[in-house]
Structures are given as structure tokens and as C-alpha cells.
Design an enzyme around this catalytic site. Structure first.
Site, PDB file in Angstrom:
ATOM      1  N   ASP A  91       0.718  -1.264  -0.036  1.00 60.02           N
ATOM      2  CA  ASP A  91      -0.014   0.045   0.011  1.00 60.02           C
ATOM      3  C   ASP A  91       0.962   1.385  -0.118  1.00 60.02           C
ATOM      4  O   ASP A  91       2.134   1.157   0.151  1.00 60.02           O
ATOM      5  CB  ASP A  91      -0.688   0.117   1.236  1.00 60.02           C
ATOM      6  CG  ASP A  91      -0.280  -0.099   2.440  1.00 60.02           C
ATOM      7  OD1 ASP A  91       0.554   1.148   2.864  1.00 60.02           O
ATOM      8  OD2 ASP A  91      -0.380  -1.066   3.248  1.00 60.02           O
ATOM      9  N   HIS A 106       8.821  -4.944  -1.562  1.00 61.32           N
ATOM     10  CA  HIS A 106       7.710  -5.972  -2.247  1.00 61.32           C
ATOM     11  C   HIS A 106       6.766  -5.415  -3.342  1.00 61.32           C
ATOM     12  O   HIS A 106       5.922  -6.183  -3.937  1.00 61.32           O
ATOM     13  CB  HIS A 106       6.761  -6.576  -1.242  1.00 61.32           C
ATOM     14  CG  HIS A 106       7.584  -7.708  -0.537  1.00 61.32           C
ATOM     15  ND1 HIS A 106       6.937  -8.159   0.928  1.00 61.32           N
ATOM     16  CD2 HIS A 106       8.842  -8.226  -0.442  1.00 61.32           C
ATOM     17  CE1 HIS A 106       8.000  -8.898   1.563  1.00 61.32           C
ATOM     18  NE2 HIS A 106       9.020  -8.737   0.551  1.00 61.32           N
ATOM     19  N   CYS A 133       0.994  -3.266 -22.834  1.00 63.59           N
ATOM     20  CA  CYS A 133       1.956  -2.180 -22.057  1.00 63.59           C
ATOM     21  C   CYS A 133       2.076  -1.113 -23.012  1.00 63.59           C
ATOM     22  O   CYS A 133       2.098  -0.983 -24.497  1.00 63.59           O
ATOM     23  CB  CYS A 133       3.306  -3.060 -22.204  1.00 63.59           C
ATOM     24  SG  CYS A 133       4.835  -2.038 -21.960  1.00 63.59           S
ATOM     25  N   LEU A 199       2.445  -6.156  17.853  1.00 61.02           N
ATOM     26  CA  LEU A 199       1.186  -6.624  18.489  1.00 61.02           C
ATOM     27  C   LEU A 199       1.487  -7.401  19.380  1.00 61.02           C
ATOM     28  O   LEU A 199       0.898  -7.508  20.462  1.00 61.02           O
ATOM     29  CB  LEU A 199      -0.093  -7.077  17.642  1.00 61.02           C
ATOM     30  CG  LEU A 199      -1.313  -7.371  17.894  1.00 61.02           C
ATOM     31  CD1 LEU A 199      -2.023  -6.128  18.570  1.00 61.02           C
ATOM     32  CD2 LEU A 199      -2.348  -8.057  16.820  1.00 61.02           C
TER      33      LEU A 199
END
Length: 232
Positions: A91, A106, A133, A199
Site C-alpha cells: 500500500d 515487495h 504495455c 502486536l
């Protein structure tokens, strides 16, 4: 302390509504990794893979940065030394929060890649089998995502940064995906102090000198505030 290198994983974006691999509900729970996140999967069923990443892209567009992203952007603005974020996330919430020194190891959901000529461009919200493309016109477009079995992006930046960091911080990652899972050990061997913000305790928590557990929206701003307070 002059150089902070931060690794972020899915846990920092979870409170923005973006699911992790381990969520019992959500997109990843509906698919096997082998079916949507490998080069072989794309060759076998490109429509399924495009559909999966179209759904992830739609989620990411609707998500907003949370206060943990904002805290790291503040750290970059106010820290007098160097801050580099290496993210496993695809993101763009770090950038939308204001961070500028970000390496997407990534890849990114908002990127498209031609696997014939390696041209990259901004991905449309919906990608389809047969999309051409814009550079070579080949019908060979794929999400600009590093799939399992492929070499992460930015290693020419990441490796030197890990070797010269004064402080290495891991935020919201399970420590199960390599090479990122080895970054704490590597940085520690090179002399960096290592800190985990997560966490809960992870498989590689023993690699850190210091740990803080809790929601990213709580532990990250508190840690950043402490770092900046120490500089004054």
C-alpha cells in the site's frame, strides 16, 4: 545516533483496514498463496491473480493512513539524523502520511509492470488479462508486485542501510518472510541497537535488544515521541 532504519510489515496497516496474511477473514483467507502470489500462479491463471490484486488495490485506495504512519512521518521530519523506511507493504499509506524515504521491497499495488520489456507505469484501479504495455504494446502486463520466489526490490539501498544503521526498528511484522526476517540479526551484528514494535511476541523477537507490544497506533507514536524527546 544518526541513522534509523525501520522495517514495516502488515501490522502497521492493519488498523487502517488492510488485512494481514494471518487474518481469519479477508482476501488472504480466501486464497492459497500458491494460487495468487507466485509467478507460476500468474502464468497458470492470470485472471484469478488480476482479480485478487484488483480487490487489494480497491481496499488500499479506500484506506487512510493511521497515527502510526503519521508518527513515522513525524520522525522523518523532526529527527536530525537519517530515517529510512523499508516496507514489506504494497500500500502507499506511508507516502500518504508524509514519509518520503520509503523503499517498497515487495512492490506496490499502484504500479503495473510489463514482464516482456520491464516497463513500469501507474496501474489503473482495475487490471485485466490482455491489457497492453504502453511501451511495447505486448499483452504482458502484471501487477508490479514481488511474488514469492522473486528477488525483492531495492536491495542496493537496503543492504548498505542495514550495515550502517545505528538503530534498526521492526514494526508490525511476523518475521516469517525472508530476507526481511534476517534484518534484525544482520543489523545487530553490524553494531545497531535493535527494537521490535509489534502486536505480540513474534517468532524472531529474541533477535531484538528491546521490545514493545501493543497496537501499532499506540506503541509507534509513543516510541517516536521518546526518540524525539531524547534528541532535545
Amino acid at each position: 545516533m544518526e541513522k534509523i532504519v525501520i522495517l514495516t510489515g502488515a501490522g502497521i496497516s492493519a488498523e487502517s483496514g488492510l488485512g494481514t496474511f494471518r487474518d481469519e477473514e479477508g482476501l488472504w483467507a480466501q486464497h492459497r498463496i500458491e494460487d495468487v502470489a507466485t509467478p507460476e500462479a500468474f502464468v497458470r491463471n492470470p485472471g484469478l491473480v488480476h482479480g485478487f490484486y484488483n480487490a487489494r488495490r480497491a481496499q488500499a485506495v479506500k484506506a487512510n493512513p493511521n497515527v502510526a504512519h503519521g508518527a513515522l512521518a513525524r520522525l522523518e521530519r523532526e529527527f536530525t539524523g537519517e530515517v529510512l523506511i523499508i516496507t514489506q507493504n504494497v500500500d502507499d499509506l506511508h507516502e500518504r502520511a508524509g514519509s518520503q524515504s520509503v523503499v517498497h521491497m515487495h512492490g506496490a499495488l499502484n504500479g503495473a509492470l510489463c514482464h516482456d520489456c520491464d516497463h513500469r507505469w501507474e496501474a489503473p484501479l482495475v487490471m485485466r488479462v490482455g491489457d497492453q504495455c504502453p511501451q511495447c504494446s505486448a499483452q504482458a502486463t502484471r501487477p508490479d508486485i514481488v511474488w514469492f520466489g522473486e528477488v525483492p526490490y531495492g536491495m542496493e539501498v537496503i543492504d548498505p542501510a542495514l550495515s550502517t544503521a545505528d538503530l534498526f526498528v521492526s514494526i508490525g511484522t511476523s518475521g516469517q518472510v525472508y530476507p526481511a526476517a534476517a534484518y534484525a540479526q544482520h543489523s545487530g551484528r553490524m553494531g545497531a541497537r535493535t527494537v521490535e514494535l509489534n502486536l505480540e511476541q513474534a517468532a524472531y523477537s529474541r533477535d531484538f535488544d528491546e521490545q514493545h507490544y501493543g497496537l501499532a497506533t499506540e506503541v509507534v507514536p509513543a516510541w517516536v515521541a521518546g526518540i524525539l524527546a531524547d534528541r532535545h
